[in-house]
Design an enzyme around this catalytic site. Sequence first.
Site, mmCIF file in Angstrom:
data_model
loop_
_atom_site.group_PDB
_atom_site.id
_atom_site.type_symbol
_atom_site.label_atom_id
_atom_site.label_comp_id
_atom_site.label_asym_id
_atom_site.label_seq_id
_atom_site.Cartn_x
_atom_site.Cartn_y
_atom_site.Cartn_z
ATOM 1 N N GLY A 162 0.815 -1.198 0.000
ATOM 2 C CA GLY A 162 0.000 0.000 0.000
ATOM 3 C C GLY A 162 0.851 1.252 0.000
ATOM 4 N N VAL A 163 0.203 2.384 -0.285
ATOM 5 C CA VAL A 163 0.914 3.661 -0.417
ATOM 6 C C VAL A 163 1.090 4.304 0.952
ATOM 7 C CG1 VAL A 163 0.838 5.936 -1.477
ATOM 8 C CG2 VAL A 163 -0.056 3.964 -2.706
ATOM 9 N N GLY A 164 2.259 4.938 1.156
ATOM 10 C CA GLY A 164 2.466 5.707 2.371
ATOM 11 C C GLY A 164 3.747 5.358 3.090
ATOM 12 N N SER A 165 3.931 5.990 4.249
ATOM 13 C CA SER A 165 5.176 5.831 4.998
ATOM 14 C C SER A 165 5.350 4.414 5.510
ATOM 15 C CB SER A 165 5.224 6.823 6.159
ATOM 16 O OG SER A 165 4.115 6.657 7.018
ATOM 17 N N VAL A 166 4.264 3.764 5.929
ATOM 18 C CA VAL A 166 4.375 2.383 6.400
ATOM 19 C C VAL A 166 4.800 1.482 5.242
ATOM 20 C CG1 VAL A 166 3.122 0.409 7.325
ATOM 21 C CG2 VAL A 166 2.761 2.672 8.305
ATOM 22 N N GLU B 127 -0.491 -1.889 -7.169
ATOM 23 C CA GLU B 127 -1.187 -0.821 -7.887
ATOM 24 C C GLU B 127 -0.350 0.443 -7.991
ATOM 25 O OE1 GLU B 127 -4.824 -0.169 -5.844
ATOM 26 O OE2 GLU B 127 -3.868 0.484 -3.986
#
Length: 489
Positions: A257-261, A282
């Site tokens: 998934g998108v983001g800092s994590v 994606e």
Amino acid sequence: MERVPQILENKIMSAGDAALLIKTGMTVGMSGFTIVGYPKAVPLALAESGHARELTVLIGASVGDELDGAMTRAGIVKKRFSYQSNKDMRQAINDGLIGYADMHVSQFPLFINQGTGPEIDVAVVEAAAVTEKGIIPAASVGCADAVVRMAKKVIVEVNQTIPMGISGMHDIFQVGVPPYARIVPIINASDHVGLTYIPCRPEKIAAIVMTDVQDQPAKFKPTTPATEQIGGYVAKFLKDEIAAGRLPADPGPIQSGVGSVGNAVLDSLSASGFRGLTMYTEVMQDAALKLLENGVLRFVSASAVSLEEDSRKYFYEHIDQFKNKIIIRPQEISNNPEVIRRLGVIALNTPIEADIYGNVSSTHVMGNKIMNGIGGSGDFARNARISVFATESTAKNGAISCIVPMCSHIDHTEHDVQVIITEQGIADLRWTTPEERAERIIENCAHPDYRPLLREYLARARAKGGHEPVDLCEAVTFHRRLNETGSMK
């Protein structure tokens, strides 16, 4: 290669003139996916002129402020589908000023192709170039192929800042509509099965606008000790699965998934000694670009390459060296459930909150305030070989627990969530009963400050009995207290 062939040069016009082709009440499909490859000049012209109002706007995922933000502030959007992340649009949706409906990323193009929604009057798409055969997209595809296919006419923004070297990186495969849908013949993440352009007849193109404004760069929060710890736990989980013989040494394609994590998880794979992995995801983000260079990843399949400014500049300047390592596909293919299941993708997503039975909210705060949307997490979670949700155990500097008795809004049920990971530890929920899940999540994933409250809730719920102990009144009280005070401490 020329950006506009001679046969189409007579279609070149200003953004203002192109915007006049869009009238009040129309449905407009636009390109863009995770703030990449979205039109800018025509939306800004629409917002400035205000001549066309009550617009229904179809976009596969989030786009920049020049589109969602400007058009929202101008008050010209009536409805928006599907995923969004602009703060002004989010506020307008939650205030009831814009109608909004969320959809799974994989299903959105299917619904467009089936014609179940409004007819698309105009498609507005950003491109690197136009040819007599069709449109060469930017660094994303999203649902651009679907809106071009179904629109009555097309406006193309040809962005001259996109390197022509991107030509050849796209893989446009048309599934079709059931019961005559085609099998997607992807056996490996690196398989190229479609065209390198979006088919579009020259006569369908109503206007071409030449632009030179780059996408807003992606902005991710920097990694923290907590997100680094989460990444370490994800890598540990994968290595333990390999050691136990439940995964091969090459565990198969990974989705992040998108983001800092997500970036922290990808960084942890490098530190843990993984090499030669593939991604079927994606969105490709900064950490994945680095992993392609150092050999941790050998190939990435995505629907968008979403990078921060320095990484994007490097990607564009060295695009030829990435050409045989990256494929950019339509979201209907990047998130195709059958392909995800057959390839055995390992899904790594980030929730807003998770409850002690493994249900997850990815979209709403306090049950009724939309954040962004479900995106592709559902496509991957339900169909992945292993479905992992990873998040920090608290939010708002510890004032809110991300592990709750019951999610106030559920996007992914306990049936689609196999593993939950926080900086506190790992809860493997496979082959567990509801009470076992609750115990593992509380003891392994909840922050120590909130474990006593969660244990108390579980004890009261158990006293009521039942297969999955639930105390609705106590769960509501938990959320009400959290909403009123901002803290359960």
